[in-house]
Design an enzyme around this catalytic site. Structure first.
Site, short mmCIF file in Angstrom:
data_model
loop_
_atom_site.label_atom_id
_atom_site.label_comp_id
_atom_site.label_asym_id
_atom_site.label_seq_id
_atom_site.Cartn_x
_atom_site.Cartn_y
_atom_site.Cartn_z
N HIS A 1 -49.02 61.80 -33.14
CA HIS A 1 -49.61 60.74 -33.96
C HIS A 1 -50.99 61.10 -34.52
O HIS A 1 -52.00 60.74 -33.92
CB HIS A 1 -49.63 59.43 -33.18
N CYS B 1 -43.36 61.55 -36.23
CA CYS B 1 -42.64 61.04 -35.08
C CYS B 1 -41.15 60.83 -35.41
O CYS B 1 -40.46 61.81 -35.67
CB CYS B 1 -43.30 59.77 -34.56
N SER C 1 -43.07 51.47 -32.23
CA SER C 1 -42.28 52.49 -31.56
C SER C 1 -41.93 52.11 -30.12
O SER C 1 -41.08 52.71 -29.50
CB SER C 1 -43.03 53.82 -31.56
N GLU D 1 -52.42 59.80 -36.80
CA GLU D 1 -53.14 58.59 -37.17
C GLU D 1 -53.91 58.00 -35.99
O GLU D 1 -54.66 57.04 -36.16
CB GLU D 1 -52.16 57.54 -37.71
N ASN E 1 -46.46 59.69 -28.44
CA ASN E 1 -45.58 58.60 -28.06
C ASN E 1 -44.17 58.88 -28.56
O ASN E 1 -43.76 58.41 -29.61
CB ASN E 1 -46.10 57.27 -28.65
#
Lengths: 1077, 375
Positions: B348, B265, B45, B350, B307
């Site tokens: 995120h 995202c 990203s 994850e 992010n």
């Protein structure tokens, strides 16, 4: 969900006196919590025995009980006040233990009081080693291999299962008192016995040593819905084996990958849930094997702690304040973040600087103690420094420690001593270990070698080496380049040095310049610090809280404050003789300035304090209190003046240099301070006023001292000039002792003369605090010491109002005080020590500044001295302020001192002219006896109301002790005495049981104490021989927690107190009630 | 070696390169995480972005073999206050400067990263150019203005895989499709994952949920997906402006009635757009590991790994409701369809780097698939 409305009144338990392991950080947390709860409309009831705390200021809580923090007192207050809830998590281990005892007594249930913050079960789970281990295993976390021992047989059995070295940790003690590392069976026997004795529950844990593992700590907060945030991670520079409180620590953690950090974070949250911490802050300690990352949980505290105070200051996140709000039902997303205003408390602070905390030690105060750091905490204070890098923060921290080090290096000579000696100093952690690291680097040791000896992580060593290597570059630069403004290479060199944290003093030494010239040169080149914000968010959001640190970066984000403004210099790291009392005064000064509409700017480097709460002043500069750092701030801010008289000796020492640099010093002039401190000028002053002082003289050598001592006659008090807290002060009784003093204790020189005073034996000592505006003087308090003259005033118990001094003598003392204040032109506070002998008043010392007793006098009389002093410094007059009308009477207040002897096994507990107490408590009641009793209780001396009193006094005191013994006999106590004392008492018609002295035969007095057959010890000793003879007796007394006194007047006061207690029992009353009269 | 960082608004920062000589440009953003630089470096990203770390000491724990989110370093350049050249950590196998040099990515230090961060906060993320070669800042600024702006930039197509692949213990492995079909190994529910620049930790966590995964390029059509006969489809994070991915958006729109869908995202942004919403650019984005997000379905607060530079506007959509909100700025952090099995999340879950608070998202996705398909 909003706050709870089913509770209206909340009781808080403070942490009591300042002791090692529990210092003013709990005043900081408690004060925050009280403010937060009152802000929410709750009625707050507080118990704390420590008068030098902001939290016990009468306007802070609704009801303030300055009472001993015992379960009995707490229950009495609960019965009287009937609060809805008890919040136990803000008063340190004392608060938690007391709350647990109250809960276990069934009183909470009986009175319908709810424990909020942490439940009884959660406290027990976290505090009991065994339950904690089970809990950790339940959630799949590892703890070091260990076992619980309740007696020495258990200890021996476990030592067969766990390999040496074994760590001994007593349950339920402060800062690991009584713990230690045992390398063999013999060590183990000794340490485990001590640990069992120290533990409230006679329980120690023996634990697999993880010595040398990396140590980390996480500060966690949880709300009642189970939301958790990590406020701060901390990595210790010192590996496992050194108590966290004694370790140099760094925030954030430096050497963990995100994977490892998140593993810790997950563990911390799982622990919060498993232990069952309902709401609030906790800290969790981890050890990590540097070889493979194996992680074990060391401990968790279900309360705010020293680390949480540090984490609050390191990040700007007010943990205690938020903990209080969470306790009343708010959730993290409902509480705004003061600093950013737009974000909520439910976030994790992120920082864009490095924070280093360095503990401060006072081994020199305790002859016989060993400068060796273990799992039992020994430091008495700490300093914190903020820099953009670890290197900058480390050097700032080292100079902020105020131990005469301007940074990592001082003289920059090549180290002496052989390689083996250097390695040894690294192997045994001690208070000088960082300097030993530097010495090792200079001696050519590699980082690997230093790591192998010290277990300090190579990352930290590498950072230190960069500093050490830069010394060489600076040296070379000084030799090969011209240090002048024309040299274009100079400014970049200075910038680089500054970014590594080098101080002007270090640079001046390296380049053989004067510090002042170097400063001028540096400023001329525009190499000046910038002030960056502590904003909890690494600049991601706009910040509103004015909390700054200096750094040498090109960015400029801070403008000087606007309007009328005054800088207050704080006291730096706590040490014996300079602690919370001075911080208390600094805070009050700040409050007064704000009330007058003047912007207050605080400078301090002590993370434990209320003064470094960003809420206390209009601006906070978290900076070392050195000439360079302070002057930088003053030049940046351009205040109308600087207040130096509240922070103790630290700012006072800066007064003259700052004045010479053109800084306006507010209040009493530095010259007046000098007149009081310089012996010759002081003598002239007293002569002028026709006041009396004990005969004295100043010696620049032993020979001179001998002449003086013989002229004025023994005993004499000897001490170096310009000291605080009675450093190296002694009473000597003969030539030999005087010679020994010069040999062992001091180095005399023309620059550092030694002062000799006639010692007034059996005189009554009196402390006076007064406030003057240059025209009028208010005598704030006449404190009569309980102990006779010769005991350092900071170690003495004292009483307001005086209880044996005649009104005429009190009037005379007042007259002399007023005369001295007028002559010195005192504007602000002053403290005078008097001695009364045979009806004559002598002046021992005059200090035209705030004294250690200012908070006590303020509490005892209801007159806020430091606030009023600030007002007069800003030009207001006493006749308008009228402190006379504020004075509260009708009660007696006793101050008692608290000592750290249990931390320093082997050190004699006999009181003397060298100050050794770490803190103080206050007892308040309608009469002297009960006030003194409360002070004793609060100081941890549980005076017996029946049983056996052991009496052993030296010949000088035998006559004087008789009336005390008689009173004990009348109350039905059994008297036990050594042969000499017993014979003397028999002559006075008092029968006593004779026991052997320690060296006479067995069973001796120590055996009696160990067999719990003695309930109170009265033991005086003077002269080297009797002192060493009776030392073991005092050691045993201390170890077994038997109440004791080493003075005759102390014994008399105890007897009166016990009588008062037997006659009327203890009752509790709030300060607000006492003030009503 | 001296290096200059020039920003498009004319601001110049001076520092030094710790990776040798070079010149590079991209969007300058800041990340407030104090740990996790290796994951950040390898997160696709960040393609096209030069990342400034706000924590001053970076590189302390070196670089290890495990903590990677893709096969290589993705950032355009790395900007730090001080880079550690002698790391300390038991898993470290190389230093940060060596790692960056290995992939030809520039790293500079000695930058007043706080001043830079404040600048970006006040004036927004912007283009920047780093050079050790051009000493004249004015020229660098001028050249900087010629760089493409992030808005309108399609970067996902530069990082999406060329062909389908599967996830194994050793990492990704390409697979050949037979007539567009894939021989699913079973027994787990079949999940097709659009890889716009995915992070490996997503694959690890989806696998952990019991899914059988097949990753496909961004150019895959709804029809191609149909031939794979999946039980559900997942849209990954990735770089660049979501609005440029009109192709994938159109294909996603065709799939909304066919499968349970989830996106993280960029995947979330594409799903939002496919359902009729729009995206807009945030001033300086969210990049860090400390943002609080409230899960409106449970009331729980998650400290999240963030992010993203763009945000979805779903205010005009009727059958879509917000499920996650950022507590710092109240922006949308996740939504669900009220009638269809579609859930998304902007940040995120994850982690990698960051807290694990939000990993429940994968469980929730798994349950949704089970409910919708019985598998």
């Amino acid at each position: 969900m909003p706050k709870r409305t089913d509770i209206k009144k909340i009781m808080l338990i403070g942490s009591g006196p300042i002791v090692i392991g529990q210092a003013c950080e709990f005043d900081y947390s408690g004060t925050q919590a009280i403010k937060a709860l009152r802000e929410e409309g709750y009625e707050v009831v507080l118990i704390n025995s420590n008068p030098a705390t902001i939290m016990t200021d009468p306007e802070l809580a609704d009801k303030t009980y300055i009472e001993p923090i015992t379960p009995e007192a707490v229950i009495k207050i609960l019965e009287k006040e009937r609060p809805d809830a008890l919040l136990p998590t803000l008063g340190g281990q004392t608060g938690l233990n007391t709350a647990l005892a109250v809960a276990e007594s069934g009183a909470l249930e009986r009175l319908g009081v709810e424990l909020i913050g942490a439940s009884q079960e959660a406290i027990r789970k976290a505090e009991s080693r065994e339950e904690f281990r089970q809990a950790m295993e339940h959630i799949g976390l590892k703890v070091p291999r260990s076992g619980i021992a309740r007696n020495m047989d258990d200890v021996r059995r476990l030592s067969k299962e766990i390999d040496f070295p074994i760590i001994v940790r007593p349950a339920y003690t402060l800062g690991g008192t009584g713990g230690g590392v045992a390398y063999n069976q013999e060590d183990l026997e000794e340490i485990a016995q001590r640990g069992l004795d120290a533990s409230m529950k006679t329980e120690v844990m023996l634990e697999q040593s993880v010595l040398g593992w990396k140590e980390f700590e996480l500060e966690v907060m949880r709300d009642r819905l189970g939301n958790c945030v990590i406020i701060c991670s901390i990595e210790n520079v010192d590996a496992m084996g050194v108590h966290t409180g004694d370790s140099v620590t760094v925030a954030p953690a430096q050497t963990l990958t995100d994977v490892e950090y998140q593993k810790m974070r997950d563990a911390a949250i799982a622990i919060m849930n498993e232990i069952g911490v309902d709401t609030g802050g906790s800290n969790v300690q981890f050890a990590v094997n540097p070889a493979d990352g194996d992680m074990v949980i060391i401990e968790m505290n279900p309360r705010v702690s020293r680390s949480s105070a540090l984490a609050s200051k390191a990040t700007g996140f007010p943990i205690a304040k938020i903990a209080a709000k969470l306790a009343v039902g708010y959730t993290l997303d409902e509480i705004p973040n003061d600093i950013t205003r737009e974000t909520m408390a439910s976030f994790e602070p992120t920082i864009d600087y490095c924070v280093v905390k360095i503990p401060r030690f006072t081994f020199e105060k305790f002859p016989g103690s060993v400068d060796y750091l273990t799992t039992a905490m020994k430091s008495v204070g700490e300093t914190m420094a903020i820099g953009r890098t670890f290197k900058e923060a480390l050097q700032k921290g080292l100079r902020g420690l105020e131990i005469g080090m301007p940074g990592l290096g001082k003289d920059f000579d090549e180290p002496e001593g052989d390689r083996e000696a250097i390695l040894n100093s690294l192997r045994k952690p001690n208070s000088r270990r960082l300097f030993a690291v530097r010495a090792a680097m200079r001696a050519g040791f590699s980082d690997d070698e230093i790591h192998a000896a010290s277990f300090i992580d190579p990352w930290f060593l590498r950072q230190m080496r960069e500093i050490v290597q830069f010394e060489d570059r600076l040296k070379a630069f000084g030799l090969s380049e011209s240090i002048s403004p024309d040299n274009p290479a100079l400014a970049p060199m200075l910038r680089e040095a500054k970014a590594l944290g080098f101080s002007d003093r270090q640079l001046a030494t390296l380049w053989k310049w004067s510090m002042h010239d170097l400063r001028r040169l540096r400023k001329g080149l525009g190499v000046e610090p910038t002030y960056y914000l502590v904003d909890t968010c690494a600049a991601e959001f706009e910040a509103y809280t004015p909390y700054y640190y200096s750094t040498y970066e090109p960015g400029r984000e801070t403008a000087p404050d606007e309007g009328r403004k005054v800088v207050i210099l704080g006291g730096g790291p706590n040490r014996i003789g300079q602690g919370i009392e001075f911080d208390y005064c600094c805070c009050h000064s700040s409050f007064a300035l704000r009330e007058m509409g003047i912007r207050s700017i605080m400078v301090n480097s002590n993370p434990e304090t209320v003064s470094t709460d960003y809420d206390t002043s209009d601006r906070l500069y978290f900076e070392p209190l050195t000439f360079e750092d302070v002057l930088n701030i003053i030049e940046f801010e351009q205040p109308e003046g600087v207040i130096v008289q509240f922070g103790g000796q630290t700012p006072l020492n800066l007064a003259v240099p700052l004045m010479r640099a053109g800084v306006p010093i507010l209040g009493t002039s530095p010259d007046a301070i000098d007149r009081a401190e310089d012996r010759e000028r002081f003598k002239a002053l007293l002569n002028k006023l026709d006041l009396r002082q004990p005969e004295n003289g100043t010696a620049k050598s032993f020979e001179e001292a001998l002449v003086i001592a013989r002229a004025i006659g023994y005993p004499v008090v000897v001490r170096p000039s310009y000291v605080l807290g009675g450093r190296a002060m002694e009473i000597v009784y003969d030539d030999a002792a005087l010679e020994n003093y010069f040999k062992v204790a001091v180095v005399a020189s023309p620059d550092h003369p030694i002062l000799l005073d006639k010692f007034l034996e059996n005189a009554i000592e009196v402390d006076v605090d007064a406030l003057s505006d240059g025209e009028q003087t208010y005598v704030a308090g006449i404190m009569e010491h309980i102990e006779e003259a010769g005991i350092h005033s900071g170690d003495s118990a004292c009483v307001i109002p005086p209880h044996t001094i005649s009104p005429e003598l009190q009037a005379e003392i007042e007259r002399q005080t007023v005369a001295l204040a007028a002559e010195l032109g005192v504007v602000g506070l002053m403290n005078i020590q008097f001695a009364i002998k045979d009806g004559m008043v002598f002046i021992l010392e005059v200090n035209p500044r705030a004294s250690r007793t200012a908070p006590f006098v303020s509490k005892a009389t209801g007159v806020p001295l430091a606030k009023l002093a600030t007002c007069v410094m800003m030009g207001r007059k006493l006749k308008d302020l009228d402190p006379w009308s504020m004075r509260k009477t009708g009660h007696v207040s006793v101050k008692e001192s608290v000592f750290p002897f249990n931390r320093f096994p082997g050190v004699d507990i006999l009181l003397g002219p060298e100050m050794r107490s770490t803190g103080e408590v206050m007892g308040i009641d309608r009469g002297f006896g009960l006030a003194f009793m409360k002070a004793q209780y609060a100081a941890g001396q549980k005076l017996p109301t029946e049983g056996a009193v052991f009496v052993s006094v030296n010949d000088r005191d035998k006559e004087a002790v008789v009336r005390t013994v008689q009173l004990f006999v009348e109350m039905g106590f059994k008297i036990t005495a050594t042969s000499g004392t017993a014979a003397f008492l028999r002559g006075k018609g008092i029968e006593s049981e004779v026991v052997f002295k320690v060296y006479e035969n067995r069973p001796n007095i120590c055996d009696e104490i160990k067999n719990r057959r003695i309930d109170l010890v009265i033991n005086t000793a003077s002269g080297k021989r009797t002192i060493s003879d009776s030392k073991e007796l005092r050691q045993t007394t201390l170890l077994y927690g038997i109440p004791y006194t080493t003075t005759i007047s102390g014994a008399w006061a105890m007897a009166q107190a016990i009588k008062a207690l037997r006659d009327s029992g203890l009752a509790v009353q709030s300060v607000q009630e006492y003030y009503k009269g | 070696m001296e290096a200059i960082l020039a920003l498009e608004d004319g601001t110049v920062f001076k520092g030094a390169s710790f990776t040798g000589d070079g010149e590079t440009g991209g969007e300058v953003i800041f990340n407030t995480g104090m740990t996790g630089y290796q994951e950040i470096l390898t997160d696709p990203s960040y393609v096209g972005q030069m990342v400034c770390m706000t924590y001053p000491h970076i590189g302390n724990y070196g670089v290890n073999l495990d903590d990677v989110e893709s096969s290589r370093i993705r950032v355009e350049a790395f900007i730090v206050k001080e880079c550690c050249k002698t790391p300390s950590n038991w898993r470290s196998v190389k230093t940060l400067p060596d790692y960056l040099r290995e992939y030809g990515v520039m790293g500079i230090e000695g930058i007043d990263t706080r001043a830079l961060t404040r600048h970006l906060r006040l004036h927004g993320a912007m283009r920047g150019l780093i050079s050790t070669r051009e000493p004249d800042p004015a020229k660098l600024v001028a050249r900087c203005r010629e760089l493409p702006a992030m808005e309108g930039l399609n970067l996902a197509d530069t990082v999406t895989p060329q062909k389908p692949y599967i996830w194994t213990e050793k990492g990704p492995r390409d697979v050949e499709l037979q007539d567009g079909a894939y021989a699913w190994p079973g027994p787990g529910p079949r999940l097709v994952v659009f890889d716009f620049g995915i992070k490996w930790n997503i694959l690890r966590l989806l696998t952990e949920q019991g899914f059988d995964l097949l990753m496909v390029p961004s150019s895959f059509t709804a029809e191609q997906v149909g031939r794979l006969a999946p039980d559900a489809v997942f849209f990954s994070p990735g770089p660049g402006d979501p609005a440029t991915l009109q192709g994938p958006i159109a294909q996603i729109a065709k799939m909304t009635d066919s499968y349970p869908l989830a996106g993280i995202c960029l995947g979330h942004q594409l799903l939002g757009t496919a359902l009729g919403g729009s995206t807009f650019k945030l001033k300086f984005g969210h990049h860090g590991v400390n943002h609080p997000v409230k899960d409106l379905l449970t009331g729980r607060i998650e400290i999240s790994s963030q992010n993203h530079g763009f945000c979805v506007d779903i205010s005009k959509l009727s059958d879509v409701e917000m499920t996650h909100v950022n507590l710092n700025d109240q922006t949308l952090e996740g939504f669900r369809h009220t009638k269809k099995p579609i859930i998304t999340i902007q940040y995120h879950p994850e982690a990698g780097p960051g807290p694990h608070d939000a990993q429940f998202f994968f469980t929730r996705f798994r349950s949704m698939v089970r409910e919708a398909t019985g598998k």
